[in-house]
Scaffold this active site. Sequence first.
Site, PDB file in Angstrom:
ATOM      1  N   LYS A 252       0.818  -1.205   0.000  1.00  0.00           N
ATOM      2  CA  LYS A 252       0.000   0.000   0.000  1.00  0.00           C
ATOM      3  C   LYS A 252       0.852   1.254   0.000  1.00  0.00           C
ATOM      4  O   LYS A 252       0.381   2.350  -0.275  1.00  0.00           O
ATOM      5  CB  LYS A 252      -0.876   0.022   1.272  1.00  0.00           C
ATOM      6  CG  LYS A 252      -1.709  -1.206   1.458  1.00  0.00           C
ATOM      7  CD  LYS A 252      -2.285  -1.243   2.878  1.00  0.00           C
ATOM      8  CE  LYS A 252      -2.759  -2.608   3.212  1.00  0.00           C
ATOM      9  NZ  LYS A 252      -2.891  -2.796   4.665  1.00  0.00           N
ATOM     10  N   GLY A 253       2.116   1.074   0.357  1.00  0.00           N
ATOM     11  CA  GLY A 253       2.972   2.229   0.630  1.00  0.00           C
ATOM     12  C   GLY A 253       3.119   3.217  -0.507  1.00  0.00           C
ATOM     13  O   GLY A 253       3.310   4.411  -0.286  1.00  0.00           O
TER      14      GLY A 253
ATOM     15  N   GLU B 219       7.301   2.464  -6.280  1.00  0.00           N
ATOM     16  CA  GLU B 219       7.447   1.921  -4.920  1.00  0.00           C
ATOM     17  C   GLU B 219       7.706   3.056  -3.938  1.00  0.00           C
ATOM     18  O   GLU B 219       8.248   4.101  -4.319  1.00  0.00           O
ATOM     19  CB  GLU B 219       8.658   0.965  -4.903  1.00  0.00           C
ATOM     20  CG  GLU B 219       8.355  -0.472  -4.550  1.00  0.00           C
ATOM     21  CD  GLU B 219       7.828  -0.737  -3.156  1.00  0.00           C
ATOM     22  OE1 GLU B 219       6.971   0.022  -2.661  1.00  0.00           O
ATOM     23  OE2 GLU B 219       8.260  -1.720  -2.562  1.00  0.00           O
ATOM     24  N   ASP B 220       7.347   2.824  -2.701  1.00  0.00           N
ATOM     25  CA  ASP B 220       7.603   3.849  -1.684  1.00  0.00           C
ATOM     26  C   ASP B 220       9.098   3.941  -1.359  1.00  0.00           C
ATOM     27  O   ASP B 220       9.676   5.018  -1.330  1.00  0.00           O
ATOM     28  CB  ASP B 220       6.778   3.592  -0.407  1.00  0.00           C
ATOM     29  CG  ASP B 220       6.902   2.170   0.137  1.00  0.00           C
ATOM     30  OD1 ASP B 220       7.687   1.353  -0.408  1.00  0.00           O
ATOM     31  OD2 ASP B 220       6.204   1.858   1.119  1.00  0.00           O
TER      32      ASP B 220
ATOM     33  N   ASP C   4      14.862  -0.561  -0.190  1.00  0.00           N
ATOM     34  CA  ASP C   4      15.628  -0.822   1.024  1.00  0.00           C
ATOM     35  C   ASP C   4      16.643  -1.926   0.717  1.00  0.00           C
ATOM     36  O   ASP C   4      17.679  -1.661   0.119  1.00  0.00           O
ATOM     37  CB  ASP C   4      14.628  -1.196   2.129  1.00  0.00           C
ATOM     38  CG  ASP C   4      15.236  -1.331   3.501  1.00  0.00           C
ATOM     39  OD1 ASP C   4      16.246  -0.675   3.775  1.00  0.00           O
ATOM     40  OD2 ASP C   4      14.700  -2.110   4.315  1.00  0.00           O
TER      41      ASP C   4
ATOM     42  N   LYS D 168      17.331   3.759   0.319  1.00  0.00           N
ATOM     43  CA  LYS D 168      18.293   3.580   1.417  1.00  0.00           C
ATOM     44  C   LYS D 168      19.435   2.729   0.879  1.00  0.00           C
ATOM     45  O   LYS D 168      19.470   1.509   1.093  1.00  0.00           O
ATOM     46  CB  LYS D 168      17.624   2.796   2.556  1.00  0.00           C
ATOM     47  CG  LYS D 168      16.858   3.608   3.564  1.00  0.00           C
ATOM     48  CD  LYS D 168      16.581   2.721   4.790  1.00  0.00           C
ATOM     49  CE  LYS D 168      15.144   2.743   5.170  1.00  0.00           C
ATOM     50  NZ  LYS D 168      14.807   1.794   6.246  1.00  0.00           N
TER      51      LYS D 168
ATOM     52  N   PHE E 299      14.679   3.937  10.099  1.00  0.00           N
ATOM     53  CA  PHE E 299      13.309   3.503   9.796  1.00  0.00           C
ATOM     54  C   PHE E 299      12.413   4.729   9.689  1.00  0.00           C
ATOM     55  O   PHE E 299      12.297   5.515  10.623  1.00  0.00           O
ATOM     56  CB  PHE E 299      12.778   2.534  10.852  1.00  0.00           C
ATOM     57  CG  PHE E 299      11.506   1.874  10.393  1.00  0.00           C
ATOM     58  CD1 PHE E 299      11.556   0.774   9.545  1.00  0.00           C
ATOM     59  CD2 PHE E 299      10.273   2.382  10.764  1.00  0.00           C
ATOM     60  CE1 PHE E 299      10.392   0.191   9.075  1.00  0.00           C
ATOM     61  CE2 PHE E 299       9.097   1.794  10.298  1.00  0.00           C
ATOM     62  CZ  PHE E 299       9.158   0.694   9.456  1.00  0.00           C
ATOM     63  N   VAL E 300      11.788   4.884   8.531  1.00  0.00           N
ATOM     64  CA  VAL E 300      10.990   6.089   8.293  1.00  0.00           C
ATOM     65  C   VAL E 300       9.510   5.766   8.114  1.00  0.00           C
ATOM     66  O   VAL E 300       9.148   4.666   7.705  1.00  0.00           O
ATOM     67  CB  VAL E 300      11.507   6.865   7.059  1.00  0.00           C
ATOM     68  CG1 VAL E 300      12.849   7.512   7.338  1.00  0.00           C
ATOM     69  CG2 VAL E 300      11.589   5.969   5.830  1.00  0.00           C
TER      70      VAL E 300
ATOM     71  N   ASP F 178       4.571   2.947   6.553  1.00  0.00           N
ATOM     72  CA  ASP F 178       3.902   2.654   7.825  1.00  0.00           C
ATOM     73  C   ASP F 178       4.830   2.007   8.838  1.00  0.00           C
ATOM     74  O   ASP F 178       5.880   1.458   8.505  1.00  0.00           O
ATOM     75  CB  ASP F 178       2.744   1.681   7.589  1.00  0.00           C
ATOM     76  CG  ASP F 178       3.242   0.253   7.305  1.00  0.00           C
ATOM     77  OD1 ASP F 178       4.051   0.092   6.366  1.00  0.00           O
ATOM     78  OD2 ASP F 178       2.853  -0.682   8.024  1.00  0.00           O
TER      79      ASP F 178
ATOM     80  N   ARG G 294       0.934   6.097   7.897  1.00  0.00           N
ATOM     81  CA  ARG G 294       0.981   6.295   6.443  1.00  0.00           C
ATOM     82  C   ARG G 294       0.498   7.695   6.079  1.00  0.00           C
ATOM     83  O   ARG G 294       0.911   8.260   5.078  1.00  0.00           O
ATOM     84  CB  ARG G 294       0.080   5.282   5.733  1.00  0.00           C
ATOM     85  CG  ARG G 294       0.574   3.848   5.801  1.00  0.00           C
ATOM     86  CD  ARG G 294      -0.232   3.000   4.810  1.00  0.00           C
ATOM     87  NE  ARG G 294      -0.112   1.573   5.083  1.00  0.00           N
ATOM     88  CZ  ARG G 294       0.874   0.804   4.639  1.00  0.00           C
ATOM     89  NH1 ARG G 294       1.836   1.312   3.926  1.00  0.00           N
ATOM     90  NH2 ARG G 294       0.887  -0.491   4.918  1.00  0.00           N
TER      91      ARG G 294
HETATM   92  P1  IMP Z   1      13.029  -4.126   0.502  1.00  0.00           P
HETATM   93  O1  IMP Z   1      12.434  -5.346  -0.092  1.00  0.00           O
HETATM   94  O2  IMP Z   1      13.939  -4.427   1.644  1.00  0.00           O
HETATM   95  O3  IMP Z   1      13.678  -3.201  -0.512  1.00  0.00           O
HETATM   96  O4  IMP Z   1      11.901  -3.343   1.233  1.00  0.00           O
HETATM   97  C1  IMP Z   1      10.831  -2.864   0.616  1.00  0.00           C
HETATM   98  C2  IMP Z   1       9.668  -2.688   1.564  1.00  0.00           C
HETATM   99  O5  IMP Z   1      10.018  -2.700   2.968  1.00  0.00           O
HETATM  100  C3  IMP Z   1       9.110  -1.317   1.309  1.00  0.00           C
HETATM  101  O6  IMP Z   1       8.190  -1.344   0.260  1.00  0.00           O
HETATM  102  C4  IMP Z   1       8.478  -0.977   2.628  1.00  0.00           C
HETATM  103  O7  IMP Z   1       7.176  -1.481   2.682  1.00  0.00           O
HETATM  104  C5  IMP Z   1       9.325  -1.695   3.654  1.00  0.00           C
HETATM  105  N1  IMP Z   1      10.281  -0.761   4.263  1.00  0.00           N
HETATM  106  C6  IMP Z   1      11.619  -0.735   4.089  1.00  0.00           C
HETATM  107  N2  IMP Z   1      12.178   0.259   4.795  1.00  0.00           N
HETATM  108  C7  IMP Z   1      11.170   0.884   5.430  1.00  0.00           C
HETATM  109  C8  IMP Z   1      11.103   2.017   6.304  1.00  0.00           C
HETATM  110  O8  IMP Z   1      12.101   2.670   6.660  1.00  0.00           O
HETATM  111  N3  IMP Z   1       9.865   2.361   6.752  1.00  0.00           N
HETATM  112  C9  IMP Z   1       8.729   1.682   6.392  1.00  0.00           C
HETATM  113  N4  IMP Z   1       8.751   0.632   5.563  1.00  0.00           N
HETATM  114  C10 IMP Z   1       9.954   0.232   5.091  1.00  0.00           C
HETATM  115 MG    MG Z   2       6.024  -1.091   0.263  1.00  0.00          MG
END
Ligand code: IMP
Ligand code: MG
Length: 198
Positions: free
Chosen positions: A55-56, A111-112, A115, A143, A164-165, A171, A177
């Site tokens: 949803k982000g 994407e939001d 990470d 990040k 962590f944001v 969220d 959110r």
């Molecule tokens: P990744 O697969 O590790 O790149 O992470 C992607 C998902 O993790 C994002 O779409 C977010 O939903 C969640 N996420 C990663 N870092 C954060 C953060 O700092 N705050 C909130 N959600 C996060």
């Molecule tokens: Mg997400």
Amino acid sequence: MAKKEKTIRSKHIRPGEKVKVLITRDRIHKRILEIAKQIRRDFPEESLLLVGVLKGAVFFLSDLARGIPGEVSLDFIAVSSYGKDTKTSGQVRLTKDLDASIEGRTVIVVEDILDTGMTLQYLLRIFQQRKPKRLRVAVLLDKPERRIAAVQADYVGFSIPNEFVVGFGLDYAERYRNLQGVGVLSLKPQDKSGKSAD
Ligand code: IMP
Ligand code: MG
């Protein structure tokens, strides 16, 4: 000298949780409009399909879509990453697929946050198999320090430190959110519980 930090004061911030402003609403809106224009410059004649990762990405996607002139359509996909804490575990599962085929389309995955990169790596692999004409990635936040998978976004709103944001779609346990800007969440150790799926 350290920059003065502004903590969001609201009765909606739970006791034991603190949110410090990292990026204001105004900076976010400005940057999204720049990205929107850039996308149209890169694909001047094309009908674009924006695919939001629920949803982000919803807040980012809705501003981005309105900022891109010309033909734009939307679709959504949902994933869940198995993670209990404020860290993702790396295992990704599809919980909602796209409504329509992307074959031959110019697709921008929205994407939001990028990470570890595990979520986007998983999605890009699936989408690539469906033969889009072009496949690009737009993320509001990046990040880079946390990257595990070799994924890069074509459009990045802001590169941020390893914190962590929350806010503007992001969220913590489904909360925050709707904060207008993006802030760094800090928790008292005993409150570290259940970050939900995306
Ligand atoms: P990744 O697969 O590790 O790149 O992470 C992607 C998902 O993790 C994002 O779409 C977010 O939903 C969640 N996420 C990663 N870092 C954060 C953060 O700092 N705050 C909130 N959600 C996060
Ligand atoms: Mg997400």
